[in-house]
Design a protein around this motif. Structure first.
Motif, PDB file in Angstrom:
ATOM      1  N   ASP A 209       6.970  13.685  47.930  1.00  0.00           N
ATOM      2  CA  ASP A 209       6.064  12.786  47.489  1.00  0.00           C
ATOM      3  C   ASP A 209       5.521  13.534  45.866  1.00  0.00           C
ATOM      4  O   ASP A 209       4.460  13.567  46.880  1.00  0.00           O
ATOM      5  CB  ASP A 209       5.653  11.338  48.376  1.00  0.00           C
ATOM      6  CG  ASP A 209       5.065  10.216  47.616  1.00  0.00           C
ATOM      7  OD1 ASP A 209       5.284  10.080  46.157  1.00  0.00           O
ATOM      8  OD2 ASP A 209       4.550   9.661  47.738  1.00  0.00           O
TER       9      ASP A 209
ATOM     10  N   SER B 211       6.513  -1.203  42.326  1.00  0.00           N
ATOM     11  CA  SER B 211       5.130  -2.715  43.614  1.00  0.00           C
ATOM     12  C   SER B 211       6.375  -2.774  44.461  1.00  0.00           C
ATOM     13  O   SER B 211       6.591  -3.657  45.113  1.00  0.00           O
ATOM     14  CB  SER B 211       6.087  -3.493  42.341  1.00  0.00           C
ATOM     15  OG  SER B 211       5.044  -3.131  40.993  1.00  0.00           O
ATOM     16  N   ASN B 212       6.929  -1.797  45.122  1.00  0.00           N
ATOM     17  CA  ASN B 212       7.303  -1.963  46.516  1.00  0.00           C
ATOM     18  C   ASN B 212       8.484  -2.890  46.546  1.00  0.00           C
ATOM     19  O   ASN B 212       9.074  -3.426  47.254  1.00  0.00           O
ATOM     20  CB  ASN B 212       6.324  -2.435  47.618  1.00  0.00           C
ATOM     21  CG  ASN B 212       4.753  -1.172  47.698  1.00  0.00           C
ATOM     22  OD1 ASN B 212       4.961  -0.250  48.173  1.00  0.00           O
ATOM     23  ND2 ASN B 212       4.162  -1.829  47.690  1.00  0.00           N
ATOM     24  N   GLN B 213       9.267  -2.706  45.447  1.00  0.00           N
ATOM     25  CA  GLN B 213      10.217  -3.507  45.587  1.00  0.00           C
ATOM     26  C   GLN B 213      11.438  -3.576  44.523  1.00  0.00           C
ATOM     27  O   GLN B 213      12.817  -3.347  45.070  1.00  0.00           O
ATOM     28  CB  GLN B 213       9.868  -5.491  44.575  1.00  0.00           C
ATOM     29  CG  GLN B 213       9.558  -5.939  46.013  1.00  0.00           C
ATOM     30  CD  GLN B 213       8.681  -7.352  45.154  1.00  0.00           C
ATOM     31  OE1 GLN B 213       8.697  -7.453  44.058  1.00  0.00           O
ATOM     32  NE2 GLN B 213       9.621  -8.694  45.777  1.00  0.00           N
TER      33      GLN B 213
ATOM     34  N   THR C  15       5.265   5.036  43.790  1.00  0.00           N
ATOM     35  CA  THR C  15       4.775   5.046  44.575  1.00  0.00           C
ATOM     36  C   THR C  15       6.609   5.662  45.520  1.00  0.00           C
ATOM     37  O   THR C  15       7.341   5.702  44.844  1.00  0.00           O
ATOM     38  CB  THR C  15       5.195   3.796  46.296  1.00  0.00           C
ATOM     39  OG1 THR C  15       5.504   3.113  46.011  1.00  0.00           O
ATOM     40  CG2 THR C  15       3.638   3.789  46.404  1.00  0.00           C
ATOM     41  N   ASP C  16       6.270   6.609  46.269  1.00  0.00           N
ATOM     42  CA  ASP C  16       7.610   7.667  46.633  1.00  0.00           C
ATOM     43  C   ASP C  16       8.105   8.003  45.338  1.00  0.00           C
ATOM     44  O   ASP C  16       9.491   8.345  45.104  1.00  0.00           O
ATOM     45  CB  ASP C  16       8.780   7.183  47.303  1.00  0.00           C
ATOM     46  CG  ASP C  16       9.684   7.607  48.197  1.00  0.00           C
ATOM     47  OD1 ASP C  16       9.087   8.676  48.993  1.00  0.00           O
ATOM     48  OD2 ASP C  16      10.613   7.515  49.104  1.00  0.00           O
TER      49      ASP C  16
ATOM     50  N   SER D  92       3.579  10.990  43.669  1.00  0.00           N
ATOM     51  CA  SER D  92       2.826   9.503  43.193  1.00  0.00           C
ATOM     52  C   SER D  92       1.800  10.060  43.454  1.00  0.00           C
ATOM     53  O   SER D  92       1.089   9.197  42.373  1.00  0.00           O
ATOM     54  CB  SER D  92       3.879   8.243  43.966  1.00  0.00           C
ATOM     55  OG  SER D  92       3.054   8.868  45.334  1.00  0.00           O
TER      56      SER D  92
ATOM     57  N   GLU E 113      -0.813   2.774  41.087  1.00  0.00           N
ATOM     58  CA  GLU E 113      -0.740   2.046  42.170  1.00  0.00           C
ATOM     59  C   GLU E 113       0.742   1.425  42.616  1.00  0.00           C
ATOM     60  O   GLU E 113       1.027   1.911  43.489  1.00  0.00           O
ATOM     61  CB  GLU E 113      -1.981   1.607  42.527  1.00  0.00           C
ATOM     62  CG  GLU E 113      -2.702   1.803  42.697  1.00  0.00           C
ATOM     63  CD  GLU E 113      -4.166   1.120  43.262  1.00  0.00           C
ATOM     64  OE1 GLU E 113      -4.232  -0.134  43.685  1.00  0.00           O
ATOM     65  OE2 GLU E 113      -5.413   1.741  43.176  1.00  0.00           O
ATOM     66  N   SER E 114       0.944   0.941  41.340  1.00  0.00           N
ATOM     67  CA  SER E 114       2.629   0.721  41.488  1.00  0.00           C
ATOM     68  C   SER E 114       4.043   1.359  41.750  1.00  0.00           C
ATOM     69  O   SER E 114       4.859   1.258  42.236  1.00  0.00           O
ATOM     70  CB  SER E 114       2.998   0.105  40.578  1.00  0.00           C
ATOM     71  OG  SER E 114       1.302  -1.236  39.785  1.00  0.00           O
TER      72      SER E 114
ATOM     73  N   GLU F 109      10.554  -7.914  49.851  1.00  0.00           N
ATOM     74  CA  GLU F 109       9.332  -6.703  50.331  1.00  0.00           C
ATOM     75  C   GLU F 109       9.237  -8.076  51.725  1.00  0.00           C
ATOM     76  O   GLU F 109       8.395  -8.488  52.215  1.00  0.00           O
ATOM     77  CB  GLU F 109       7.927  -7.386  49.612  1.00  0.00           C
ATOM     78  CG  GLU F 109       8.161  -6.370  48.993  1.00  0.00           C
ATOM     79  CD  GLU F 109       6.592  -5.877  48.781  1.00  0.00           C
ATOM     80  OE1 GLU F 109       5.316  -5.666  49.429  1.00  0.00           O
ATOM     81  OE2 GLU F 109       6.050  -7.491  47.382  1.00  0.00           O
TER      82      GLU F 109
ATOM     83  N   GLU G 103       9.758   4.415  43.459  1.00  0.00           N
ATOM     84  CA  GLU G 103       9.262   2.943  44.010  1.00  0.00           C
ATOM     85  C   GLU G 103       8.507   2.145  42.831  1.00  0.00           C
ATOM     86  O   GLU G 103       7.334   2.592  42.754  1.00  0.00           O
ATOM     87  CB  GLU G 103       9.493   2.487  45.565  1.00  0.00           C
ATOM     88  CG  GLU G 103      10.612   3.209  46.087  1.00  0.00           C
ATOM     89  CD  GLU G 103       9.679   2.846  47.506  1.00  0.00           C
ATOM     90  OE1 GLU G 103       9.004   1.658  48.072  1.00  0.00           O
ATOM     91  OE2 GLU G 103      11.088   2.652  48.474  1.00  0.00           O
TER      92      GLU G 103
END
Length: 221
Positions: A25, A89-91, A36-37, A27, A33-34, A131, A87
């Motif tokens: 990872d 916004s985790n969505q 990730t991974d 990121s 911050e939005s 989420e 990823e």
């Protein structure tokens, strides 16, 4: 010979190697911050020379007859691919990859094949999931997917380079805590009607069952 059909059959044998690299990872290297991974991947496939058994078959109303049989070599080009996934916004899960293979270097019996050219393919896909938790509603647990693909096919006919464009969609339907049904639908078209060639419309439907737990097994209490 009236009504005869001639077929050239090729049986390939040999070995090759495929290696790949996937980063950890990354990121944390971005000040965002939005995202990730974040991961990068690289793939390389090498075959080079395959032994090729060649058989010329004739088919008539009386059956098949083997006319000639020989053994030669085919030089297969390498294939390299790269991609990125992250990823948002985790969505949203975004995947982008590119594959290239120089099929213009392909040789059969030490001779180039004039109808082949370099092949490349570009894919982009997006997955959306809410989420949610295992206690969310049925609709909140459905995962949606979509994507596009574009490929320069390795064939060129009558001076026309053939391409293929595809649109893909799908979803995952929950069937319990860790079980789901994946449904995928794709539509694409390839070829051209120029120079009296054929343009094809291609439809694909795929249904997959994924099981993450045992069903119909009574647990000890």
């Amino acid at each position: 010979m009236n009504g005869a059909k001639f077929t050239n059959r090729h049986n390939y044998h040999g070995s090759g190697i495929t290696v790949g690299l996937l980063t950890e990872d990354l990121s944390s290297l971005l000040d965002y911050e939005s995202v990730t991974d974040l991961r990068f991947g690289l793939m390389f496939n090498y075959v080079n020379t395959l032994g090729t058994d060649t058989t010329l078959i004739t088919e008539t109303v009386n059956g098949e007859d083997e006319l000639t049989h020989g053994v030669t070599d085919s030089e297969i080009p390498y294939r390299v691919g790269t991609g990125i996934a992250f990823e948002f916004s985790n969505q949203y899960l975004v995947n982008i990859d590119y594959i290239y293979s120089p099929w213009s270097d392909y040789k059969y019996n030490n001779q180039a094949v004039g109808v082949l050219k370099n092949q490349s393919r570009f894919n982009v896909g997006v997955e959306y999931k809410n989420e949610s938790t295992i206690y969310s509603s049925f609709w909140e647990q459905i995962i949606f997917r979509g994507g596009l693909s574009y490929e320069n096919l390795k064939y060129t006919l009558n001076g026309n380079d053939l391409t293929e464009l595809g649109v893909h969609a799908g979803l995952s339907i929950p069937m319990g805590v860790q079980n789901k049904i994946d449904i995928g639908l794709s539509y694409g078209f390839r070829g051209t009607t120029d120079s009296d060639l054929l343009k094809e419309n291609v439809f694909n439907l795929a249904v997959t069952l994924s099981f993450g737990e045992l069903w119909f097994v009574r647990q000890d209490r």
